[in-house]
Design a protein around this motif. Structure first.
Motif, PDB file in Angstrom:
ATOM      1  N   GLN A 388      18.755 -29.546 148.631  1.00  9.76           N
ATOM      2  CA  GLN A 388      19.984 -30.247 148.300  1.00  9.76           C
ATOM      3  C   GLN A 388      19.706 -31.575 147.598  1.00  9.76           C
ATOM      4  N   ILE A 389      18.610 -32.219 147.967  1.00  6.22           N
ATOM      5  CA  ILE A 389      18.250 -33.486 147.345  1.00  6.22           C
ATOM      6  C   ILE A 389      17.524 -33.260 146.024  1.00  6.22           C
ATOM      7  N   ALA A 390      16.583 -32.330 146.011  1.00  7.47           N
ATOM      8  CA  ALA A 390      15.717 -32.151 144.848  1.00  7.47           C
ATOM      9  C   ALA A 390      16.424 -31.523 143.660  1.00  7.47           C
ATOM     10  N   VAL A 391      17.458 -30.733 143.908  1.00  9.20           N
ATOM     11  CA  VAL A 391      18.076 -29.956 142.835  1.00  9.20           C
ATOM     12  C   VAL A 391      18.696 -30.841 141.758  1.00  9.20           C
ATOM     13  N   ASN A 392      19.026 -32.075 142.076  1.00 11.34           N
ATOM     14  CA  ASN A 392      19.654 -32.956 141.088  1.00 11.34           C
ATOM     15  C   ASN A 392      18.784 -34.135 140.689  1.00 11.34           C
ATOM     16  N   LEU A 393      17.475 -34.051 140.954  1.00 13.13           N
ATOM     17  CA  LEU A 393      16.595 -35.180 140.661  1.00 13.13           C
ATOM     18  C   LEU A 393      15.395 -34.752 139.836  1.00 13.13           C
ATOM     19  N   SER A 394      14.886 -35.665 139.024  1.00  9.70           N
ATOM     20  CA  SER A 394      13.647 -35.418 138.308  1.00  9.70           C
ATOM     21  C   SER A 394      12.479 -35.498 139.277  1.00  9.70           C
ATOM     22  N   VAL A 395      11.320 -35.078 138.814  1.00 14.67           N
ATOM     23  CA  VAL A 395      10.110 -35.166 139.643  1.00 14.67           C
ATOM     24  C   VAL A 395       9.893 -36.594 140.102  1.00 14.67           C
ATOM     25  N   GLU A 396      10.052 -37.546 139.171  1.00 16.25           N
ATOM     26  CA  GLU A 396       9.805 -38.948 139.504  1.00 16.25           C
ATOM     27  C   GLU A 396      10.806 -39.459 140.542  1.00 16.25           C
ATOM     28  N   ARG A 397      12.085 -39.114 140.333  1.00 17.67           N
ATOM     29  CA  ARG A 397      13.102 -39.612 141.254  1.00 17.67           C
ATOM     30  C   ARG A 397      13.019 -38.938 142.617  1.00 17.67           C
ATOM     31  N   TYR A 398      12.631 -37.683 142.643  1.00 15.07           N
ATOM     32  CA  TYR A 398      12.457 -37.039 143.942  1.00 15.07           C
ATOM     33  C   TYR A 398      11.304 -37.681 144.694  1.00 15.07           C
ATOM     34  N   ALA A 399      10.220 -38.021 144.003  1.00 11.61           N
ATOM     35  CA  ALA A 399       9.102 -38.705 144.658  1.00 11.61           C
ATOM     36  C   ALA A 399       9.569 -40.017 145.277  1.00 11.61           C
ATOM     37  N   LEU A 400      10.404 -40.754 144.550  1.00  9.31           N
ATOM     38  CA  LEU A 400      10.921 -42.012 145.074  1.00  9.31           C
ATOM     39  C   LEU A 400      11.811 -41.798 146.290  1.00  9.31           C
ATOM     40  N   VAL A 401      12.762 -40.884 146.173  1.00  9.70           N
ATOM     41  CA  VAL A 401      13.696 -40.628 147.274  1.00  9.70           C
ATOM     42  C   VAL A 401      12.954 -40.127 148.502  1.00  9.70           C
ATOM     43  N   PHE A 402      11.982 -39.214 148.274  1.00 10.41           N
ATOM     44  CA  PHE A 402      11.197 -38.728 149.407  1.00 10.41           C
ATOM     45  C   PHE A 402      10.461 -39.876 150.066  1.00 10.41           C
ATOM     46  N   GLY A 403       9.847 -40.745 149.255  1.00  7.54           N
ATOM     47  CA  GLY A 403       9.107 -41.874 149.818  1.00  7.54           C
ATOM     48  C   GLY A 403       9.994 -42.805 150.619  1.00  7.54           C
ATOM     49  N   ILE A 404      11.174 -43.118 150.085  1.00  5.77           N
ATOM     50  CA  ILE A 404      12.090 -44.021 150.800  1.00  5.77           C
ATOM     51  C   ILE A 404      12.601 -43.363 152.073  1.00  5.77           C
ATOM     52  N   ASN A 405      12.974 -42.071 151.997  1.00  2.00           N
ATOM     53  CA  ASN A 405      13.441 -41.368 153.196  1.00  2.00           C
ATOM     54  C   ASN A 405      12.374 -41.352 154.280  1.00  2.00           C
ATOM     55  N   THR A 406      11.131 -41.087 153.875  1.00  2.00           N
ATOM     56  CA  THR A 406      10.030 -41.066 154.836  1.00  2.00           C
ATOM     57  C   THR A 406       9.807 -42.449 155.430  1.00  2.00           C
ATOM     58  N   PHE A 407       9.890 -43.476 154.590  1.00  2.00           N
ATOM     59  CA  PHE A 407       9.698 -44.845 155.079  1.00  2.00           C
ATOM     60  C   PHE A 407      10.780 -45.215 156.094  1.00  2.00           C
ATOM     61  N   ILE A 408      12.035 -44.885 155.779  1.00  2.00           N
ATOM     62  CA  ILE A 408      13.131 -45.173 156.717  1.00  2.00           C
ATOM     63  C   ILE A 408      12.929 -44.416 158.027  1.00  2.00           C
ATOM     64  N   ALA A 409      12.492 -43.142 157.915  1.00  2.00           N
ATOM     65  CA  ALA A 409      12.220 -42.353 159.121  1.00  2.00           C
ATOM     66  C   ALA A 409      11.161 -43.036 159.984  1.00  2.00           C
ATOM     67  N   LEU A 410      10.124 -43.580 159.352  1.00  2.00           N
ATOM     68  CA  LEU A 410       9.056 -44.246 160.107  1.00  2.00           C
ATOM     69  C   LEU A 410       9.536 -45.556 160.728  1.00  2.00           C
ATOM     70  N   VAL A 411      10.439 -46.257 160.028  1.00  2.00           N
ATOM     71  CA  VAL A 411      11.009 -47.477 160.620  1.00  2.00           C
ATOM     72  C   VAL A 411      11.796 -47.124 161.881  1.00  2.00           C
ATOM     73  N   ILE A 412      12.616 -46.074 161.790  1.00  2.00           N
ATOM     74  CA  ILE A 412      13.396 -45.639 162.959  1.00  2.00           C
ATOM     75  C   ILE A 412      12.467 -45.182 164.075  1.00  2.00           C
ATOM     76  N   GLN A 413      11.429 -44.400 163.716  1.00  2.85           N
ATOM     77  CA  GLN A 413      10.485 -43.926 164.726  1.00  2.85           C
ATOM     78  C   GLN A 413       9.753 -45.087 165.384  1.00  2.85           C
ATOM     79  N   THR A 414       9.415 -46.101 164.605  1.00  3.25           N
ATOM     80  CA  THR A 414       8.731 -47.273 165.166  1.00  3.25           C
ATOM     81  C   THR A 414       9.626 -47.996 166.162  1.00  3.25           C
ATOM     82  N   ILE A 415      10.909 -48.135 165.819  1.00  3.17           N
ATOM     83  CA  ILE A 415      11.856 -48.778 166.741  1.00  3.17           C
ATOM     84  C   ILE A 415      11.954 -47.983 168.039  1.00  3.17           C
ATOM     85  N   ILE A 416      12.052 -46.653 167.921  1.00  2.00           N
ATOM     86  CA  ILE A 416      12.112 -45.798 169.113  1.00  2.00           C
ATOM     87  C   ILE A 416      10.837 -45.959 169.948  1.00  2.00           C
ATOM     88  N   THR A 417       9.691 -45.967 169.272  1.00  2.00           N
ATOM     89  CA  THR A 417       8.416 -46.076 169.977  1.00  2.00           C
ATOM     90  C   THR A 417       8.305 -47.401 170.728  1.00  2.00           C
TER      91      THR A 417
END
Length: 490
Positions: A388-417
């Protein structure tokens, strides 16, 4: 010899084979399903509290700290050096696991493993810099499939060696060390890319091609002890052009970062992409946390020193079930624009229920079953989310979105930890932790249930308003102006 060339007119086979061999041997780690019994057993003699509250949290903190600088460095040095560094980090991790003793050394080990997972982005991004776009689909499928196969085979092998041959956990780690060392040797033979997505992008007047639906659906994370990074179609038709004639390094870096900010602002302006990214970040944070501590829960339900352990078999079945569920997504015809958030809500309820089961049950088999359900559901939904995310993004933009999503996930996981696990926080027992994780997924389910009800209600109202208007106009509705692709799903 032409198949061993990597020029634009050459073959994609050689780099793909080498990268797949690297991926296979780096994931062929039979010791991983039995990490907790090994650390708490006579080889390391660590207590459950030390492992849970002092050692495992270090992976989360180091992964978060390293992710962004590694993401930038990976593109700047053109992938291969980071793949090599990942191979070295694997070797150091397993050397420490075999011969290190004490809490401090194990914390260093977790930091090294954080480096392994942070550098995983290079494995997925590398191939897009050495093969032509028409091969992206096949190459993505091979690289991701081989890691799932390797992890499944490693889990089956581990269970057979432990149950039938009564092999010591120490020797499972020896096999893992040999395997990751072999992976490092293969990485030496990877061709050095001449370009990268951002800092060494080649000037072009054409936008990069869209990947197929199948290619986009292959974009989910594959790691298991701790998952995670990747690529894919244009919101604007302007490709990345960050090189000029003899550009100064500072100017190139500034252009790239400014372009990143613009792209992220435009990408997240889409409500559709925003909500799928929100689910991705929230659920991945919980998923990482479950995978990091599930072996501690299993050891709590059925202590490994006094009962048979079937961790390897459970991991093999869970990985296989998740892969089958992810594959089945491609054959299911669903209007994800209308029903996507409802599916996220329903399956998040299932995830919450499986975690509550793992908390309340006293049976290790029921606990295993809850884990199987949880992992299968996550792998199913993350595949849908990636598409759903990748279908409307270029390779470059998907790399960025994936990186930001992963970073936010790690921030949330760190808070939980910090709050739930760490000694500086509540330091909850592992069983109580899973009650918290179940409640966390219940909250996620509530968010997307409300969102899905709003979408269904708005769609229904829109149809009622449109129906009488259409009946009053004998010539039918007027054609609309074309919309920007990112606005289609808002």
């Amino acid at each position: 010899m032409s198949c061993f060339q990597t020029s634009a007119s050459g073959s994609w086979i050689y780099p793909t084979v080498i990268l797949c061999l690297f991926g296979f041997f780096s994931m062929m780690r039979p010791s991983e399903p039995f990490l907790m019994p090994y650390l708490s057993g006579p080889d390391k003699n660590l207590t459950t509290e030390q492992i849970t509250n002092e050692i495992f949290p270090v992976w989360t903190y180091s992964y978060l700290a390293l992710l962004f600088p590694v993401f930038v460095l990976t593109d700047y040095v053109r992938y291969k050096p980071v793949v090599l560094f990942q191979g070295i980090s694997y070797i150091i991790t397993w050397l420490l696991l075999l011969f290190g003793q004490g809490v401090k050394v194990m914390q260093v080990l977790e930091f090294c493993y954080g480096m392994v997972t942070a550098t995983e982005v290079a494995y997925y991004a590398y191939i897009y810099s050495v093969v032509s776009p028409e091969h992206y689909q096949k190459v993505s499928g091979y690289c991701r499939s081989v890691t799932l196969v390797a992890y499944t085979l490693a889990s089956v092998l581990a269970q057979l060696l432990v149950s039938l041959a009564s092999l010591s956990y120490f020797y499972l780690n020896v096999i893992s060390l040999v395997s990751v060392s072999t992976a490092f040797l293969f990485s030496l033979f990877l061709p050095m890319p001449k370009k990268s997505l951002f800092f060494h992008a080649k000037p072009s007047t054409e936008a990069p091609p869209k990947p197929s639906e199948k290619d986009a659906a292959l974009g989910g994370p594959h790691k298991d002890h701790n998952p995670v990074c990747q690529e894919q179609v244009p919101v604007s038709e302007t490709p990345y052009v960050v090189q000029s004639r003899d550009p100064k390094p500072g100017n190139v870096a500034l252009r790239v970062f400014v372009q990143w900010l613009r792209d992220l602002k435009e990408c997240y302006a889409s409500k559709h992409l925003f909500y799928w990214s929100l689910w991705w970040a929230l659920s991945t944070a919980g998923y990482n946390q479950i995978l990091n501590y599930v072996q501690v829960l299993w050891d709590n339900k059925a202590p490994s020193q006094s009962s048979a352990v079937y961790n390897g078999a459970v991991e093999a079945v869970a990985t296989f079930g998740g892969a089958v569920a992810a594959l089945a997504v491609g054959y299911v015809k669903v209007n994800w624009d209308l029903l996507g958030e409802l599916a996220l809500a329903i399956f998040s309820v299932v995830s919450a229920g499986s975690l509550f089961l793992m908390h309340y049950t006293t049976s290790i088999w029921a606990c295993y079953a809850g884990y199987l359900i949880f992992k299968t559901v996550y792998m199913l939904l993350i595949t849908i989310a990636v598409f759903q995310i990748a279908v409307n993004l270029s390779v470059e933009r998907y790399a960025l979105v994936f990186g930001i999503n992963t970073f936010i996930a790690l921030v949330i996981q760190t808070i939980i930890t910090v709050i739930v696990v760490d000694r500086r926080g509540l330091e909850l027992p592992v069983s109580t932790q899973f009650l918290v994780y179940g409640s966390y997924f219940a909250v996620i389910a509530g968010i997307f249930l409300i969102r899905s009800m709003y979408i269904l209600y708005s769609t229904n109202c829109g149809k009622k308003v449109q129906s009488p208007a259409t009946s009053q106009n004998p010539y039918g509705p007027h054609p609309e102006e074309p919309k920007n692709v990112m606005n289609l799903r808002q």
